[in-house]
Motif scaffolding. Structure first.
Motif, PDB file in Angstrom:
ATOM      1  N   TYR A  47       0.769  -1.217   0.150  1.00 33.43           N
ATOM      2  CA  TYR A  47       0.116   0.097  -0.109  1.00 33.43           C
ATOM      3  C   TYR A  47       0.770   1.346  -0.113  1.00 33.43           C
ATOM      4  O   TYR A  47       0.633   2.386  -0.549  1.00 33.43           O
ATOM      5  N   SER A  50       2.216   1.979  -3.277  1.00 33.80           N
ATOM      6  CA  SER A  50       1.064   2.304  -4.328  1.00 33.80           C
ATOM      7  C   SER A  50       0.345   3.498  -4.013  1.00 33.80           C
ATOM      8  O   SER A  50      -0.436   4.270  -4.773  1.00 33.80           O
ATOM      9  N   GLY A  51       0.679   4.038  -2.752  1.00 37.61           N
ATOM     10  CA  GLY A  51       0.167   5.501  -2.596  1.00 37.61           C
ATOM     11  C   GLY A  51      -1.185   5.722  -1.802  1.00 37.61           C
ATOM     12  O   GLY A  51      -1.856   6.568  -1.866  1.00 37.61           O
ATOM     13  N   ARG A  52      -1.563   4.624  -1.076  1.00 40.22           N
ATOM     14  CA  ARG A  52      -2.664   4.670  -0.410  1.00 40.22           C
ATOM     15  C   ARG A  52      -2.836   5.337   0.952  1.00 40.22           C
ATOM     16  O   ARG A  52      -1.556   5.770   1.342  1.00 40.22           O
ATOM     17  N   PRO A  74      -1.334   8.543  -6.349  1.00 42.94           N
ATOM     18  CA  PRO A  74      -1.245   7.123  -6.677  1.00 42.94           C
ATOM     19  C   PRO A  74      -1.290   6.948  -8.165  1.00 42.94           C
ATOM     20  O   PRO A  74      -0.511   6.193  -8.805  1.00 42.94           O
TER      21      PRO A  74
ATOM     22  N   PHE B 377      -9.279   4.796  -4.506  1.00 40.00           N
ATOM     23  CA  PHE B 377      -7.977   4.394  -4.582  1.00 40.00           C
ATOM     24  C   PHE B 377      -7.796   3.473  -5.583  1.00 40.00           C
ATOM     25  O   PHE B 377      -6.711   3.452  -6.350  1.00 40.00           O
ATOM     26  N   ARG B 380      -7.466   5.203  -8.837  1.00 37.12           N
ATOM     27  CA  ARG B 380      -6.281   6.092  -8.931  1.00 37.12           C
ATOM     28  C   ARG B 380      -5.097   5.061  -9.036  1.00 37.12           C
ATOM     29  O   ARG B 380      -3.910   5.436  -9.722  1.00 37.12           O
ATOM     30  N   SER B 381      -5.059   4.032  -8.504  1.00 27.19           N
ATOM     31  CA  SER B 381      -3.865   2.979  -8.414  1.00 27.19           C
ATOM     32  C   SER B 381      -3.773   2.587  -9.811  1.00 27.19           C
ATOM     33  O   SER B 381      -2.671   1.943 -10.405  1.00 27.19           O
ATOM     34  N   ARG B 382      -4.715   2.912 -10.723  1.00 27.98           N
ATOM     35  CA  ARG B 382      -4.684   2.186 -12.267  1.00 27.98           C
ATOM     36  C   ARG B 382      -4.221   3.377 -13.288  1.00 27.98           C
ATOM     37  O   ARG B 382      -4.378   3.154 -14.305  1.00 27.98           O
ATOM     38  N   GLY B 383      -4.073   4.421 -12.309  1.00 29.41           N
ATOM     39  CA  GLY B 383      -3.694   5.692 -13.241  1.00 29.41           C
ATOM     40  C   GLY B 383      -4.678   6.370 -13.572  1.00 29.41           C
ATOM     41  O   GLY B 383      -4.538   7.631 -14.235  1.00 29.41           O
TER      42      GLY B 383
END
Lengths: 251, 426
Positions: A47, A50-52, A74, B377, B380-383
């Protein structure tokens, strides 16, 4: 590729230190596995990378191909090439899987200053990749992960990985909730993505996933630190003797 | 002064500012409606049914100025082949309107009917509105019946080849429009009616819809983009056996909106869906008040309302399902949800069920919440950038309401408007 130095992380809302000086380097083209008992900080590591929200880095650094990750949002990390395959992929009612993937692919391309993929090219690519992962057209049309079985969710994660072509893939307990056949299918998907330019960090409790995704290096994470590093044989040791033996040996 | 006296004097002041159209076949209905208003009095702040929405500006004799929204954007539904009937500040505009002849439907202006002695609309004008006054009073609708200067009577006898589009143009900053439409759908007939535009600074609209056995009516409306306009609308529908009525309303902006829908399922196996999606930012108060009565066997009703609120916007939902004795096998569903994009906005909901039959399925739910952080999230984690991800999740939240629009092209046009609204606010 991925370089983590002396990483210290605590929970934002609690005075609880989780990572206590973690050092780790994953080279391009290599698969590193991280194993460790419950509560050792495995998921926290995924986490934080990935920037949580919810974590505070108190010391140390993490870079991808020389770029500092920890100050980025993220989506910026994703555009740089970080990909986290979630342990529990999130269901998003109302957002079609296809729309989601096209938005993700093109957002990343845009962020990197690349041309967006045309609808036709996108369709062609996704159909081919979905077929390899035995994901049918219906799954692509449905809302993201809604009504998917455990296996379908994990296959969907790998499909996203295949479409986004990240530099650094982090797999967080991808084997959890999978039967043997599903695990094989997911592992095949991951193996197909192994490439000289791509690093992998495979986080798992058990050795069995590593039978299918053969690691180059295995690390044992305990108490917020890497306590032991070795080859694939280290995973076998965990399988045979549990963590207790290894932890006793290093302490 | 006592409360009742205050109410009476406010009502008298409002009525004094209006002129009752005289003569013709609708005259008796207007007179009856006038005496209903005089008896009930216009709504006041203390009325239970107006607990969450202040009626003052809707009932005052003076109308508050509302600037006309200027945009390059084509009006809603412009891309569709349709029969256009245009009202400017509540007055029919023949030049801007299409020829009213269309196979399968007969369309007449209320202003013309007023001069005739005989017309089918006489049996509908004010009739459903009067029925809809019990058990809850709706004085603004009675006021409308009495004083509406214009509107159309639409008699659907077949299956017209294209939708009928009522276009409400707002051009005068100080305009007060009262429109009343009556629609009768004959057995086996089917039509789509589209409505769009803010109509005026203040708009009081009443629509009475009578659907005969096996008739079908689709109603889709968009209430314009003007920020300062106020609107009180009423929709009264009566459904016969195996008939279908589907209504969807899109509201973006508008300082005050009260949309009431009163639906009676009187024939077996009838279906009524009432849905709405609204998005409001800042000075925005949006009230959906719905009353559905099941008075026949095996009928289905759905209420789906979604509100996206930000910067102190307020959403209200008052929805009731009344299942009368003998209305067995009723399938009633009601959902009202709000997505609050900040801590300053609020959603007030009063869902009600009243059931006198023992073999029914009725469910209702009301929720209010923020954007799902987990989902945000994940995206966002996928861009996907945070603004775009928020918009995607907001549209996903609204989707269940928009899905109530049967025509895929119209639904897509509505989604496009919502996307535009969201992207302008990033």
């Amino acid at each position: 590729m991925l370089e983590i130095k002396n990483l210290h992380v605590k929970l934002e809302d609690e005075d609880k230190q989780i990572l206590k000086g973690l050092d780790l380097t994953v080279e391009a083209g290599k698969v590193h596995a991280i194993m460790g008992p419950n509560g050792s900080g495995k998921s926290t590591l995924s986490y934080v990378l990935s920037g949580r929200d919810g974590y505070e880095v108190t010391d140390g650094s993490a870079t991808l191909a020389g770029e500092d990750l920890l100050d980025l949002d993220p989506e910026e990390r994703a555009a740089l090439g970080v990909f986290l395959a979630f342990q529990y992929p999130v269901e998003i009612p109302g957002v079609g899987n296809m729309t989601f993937l096209r938005t993700a692919v093109n957002s990343q391309r845009k962020a990197r200053g690349e041309e967006e993929l045309s609808a036709a090219d996108f369709l062609k690519t996704i159909r081919a990749k979905a077929k390899e992962l035995k994901i049918d057209a219906d799954m692509l049309k449905r809302p993201v992960n809604v009504g998917f079985s455990g296996g379908e969710k994990k296959r969907n994660e790998i499909l996203q990985m295949a479409m986004l072509e990240p530099k650094m893939c982090i797999l967080d307990e991808t084997d959890s909730g999978l039967d043997v056949d599903a695990m094989k299918l997911v592992a095949e998907g991951v193996n197909a993505l192994r490439d000289e330019g791509r690093g992998f960090l495979v986080i798992t409790h058990y050795q069995r996933l590593l039978d299918h995704i053969k690691p180059d290096v295995v690390h044992i994470l305990a108490g917020g630190k890497i306590v032991k590093t070795g080859g694939p044989e280290l995973a076998m040791e965990v399988e045979n003797n549990g963590y207790a033996g290894i932890l006793a040996e290093v302490s | 002064m006592a409360l009742a006296d205050l109410k009476q004097s406010a009502t008298e002041a409002r009525l004094a500012a209006l002129t009752l159209p005289e003569g013709g076949c609708l005259s008796a209905a207007r007179q009856a409606a006038l005496s209903r208003v005089q008896t009930m009095g216009l709504p006041g702040r203390r009325d239970e049914y107006w607990k969450y929405t202040r009626p003052d500006t809707l009932t005052a004799a003076e109308v508050i100025k509302a600037s006309v929204f200027v945009t390059d954007e084509e009006p809603m539904f412009s891309e569709f082949d349709r029969l256009k009937i245009v009202f400017v500040d509540g007055v029919y505009n023949a030049e801007a309107s299409d020829d009213l002849s269309l196979e399968g439907v007969q369309i007449d202006r209320i202003a013309d009917i007023c001069c005739q002695d005989i017309h089918w609309a006489k049996d509908l004008y004010g009739v459903l509105e009067a029925r809809g006054q019990a058990p809850v009073e709706r004085p603004l609708a009675a006021l409308n019946t009495a004083f509406a200067q214009d509107g159309v009577a639409i008699h659907v006898t077949g299956k017209p080849s294209k939708p009928i589009n009522l276009v409400y143009v707002h051009s005068d900053e100080v305009s007060d429009a009262i429109l009343h439409h009556v629609i009768r759908v004959e057995a086996g007939a089917e039509a789509t009616i589209l409505e769009n535009g803010p109509a005026a600074s203040r708009f009081n609209k009443c629509m009475e819809i009578d659907i005969a056995d096996t008739g079908k009516l689709h109603l889709v409306r968009a209430q314009g983009r003007d920020h300062e306009r106020r609107a009180a609308t009423h929709l009264f529908a009566r459904l016969g056996t195996e008939s279908v009525f589907k209504s969807f309303t899109l509201t973006v902006n508008g300082v005050l909106t009260r949309n009431e829908a009163v639906v009676e399922l009187l024939g077996d196996d009838a279906i009524a869906h009432i849905a709405g999606a609204c998005v409001g930012d800042g000075e925005f108060h949006h009230d959906d008040t719905v009353f559905i009565t099941h008075d026949a066997v095996n009928c289905e009703s759905r209420q789906v309302f979604k509100k996206v609120l930000r910067n102190g916007a307020t959403g209200v939902f008052q929805g009731k399902i009344l299942v009368k004795e003998g209305a067995q096998k009723t399938d009633g569903y009601q959902i009202s949800q709000s997505l609050l994009l900040d801590d300053d906005s609020q959603f007030l909901a009063k869902p009600e069920l009243e059931i006198y039959a023992d073999d029914v399925i009725c469910s209702h739910g009301s929720t209010t919440g923020a954007i799902d952080e987990e989902a945000l999230f994940y995206l966002r984690s996928r861009g996907v950038p945070v603004e775009e991800a928020t918009d995607l999740l907001t549209l996903a939240f609204l989707a269940e309401a928009v899905e109530e629009v049967e025509d895929g092209d119209i639904a897509a046009a509505i989604v496009a408007r919502l996307e535009g609204w969201l992207s302008r606010r990033r």
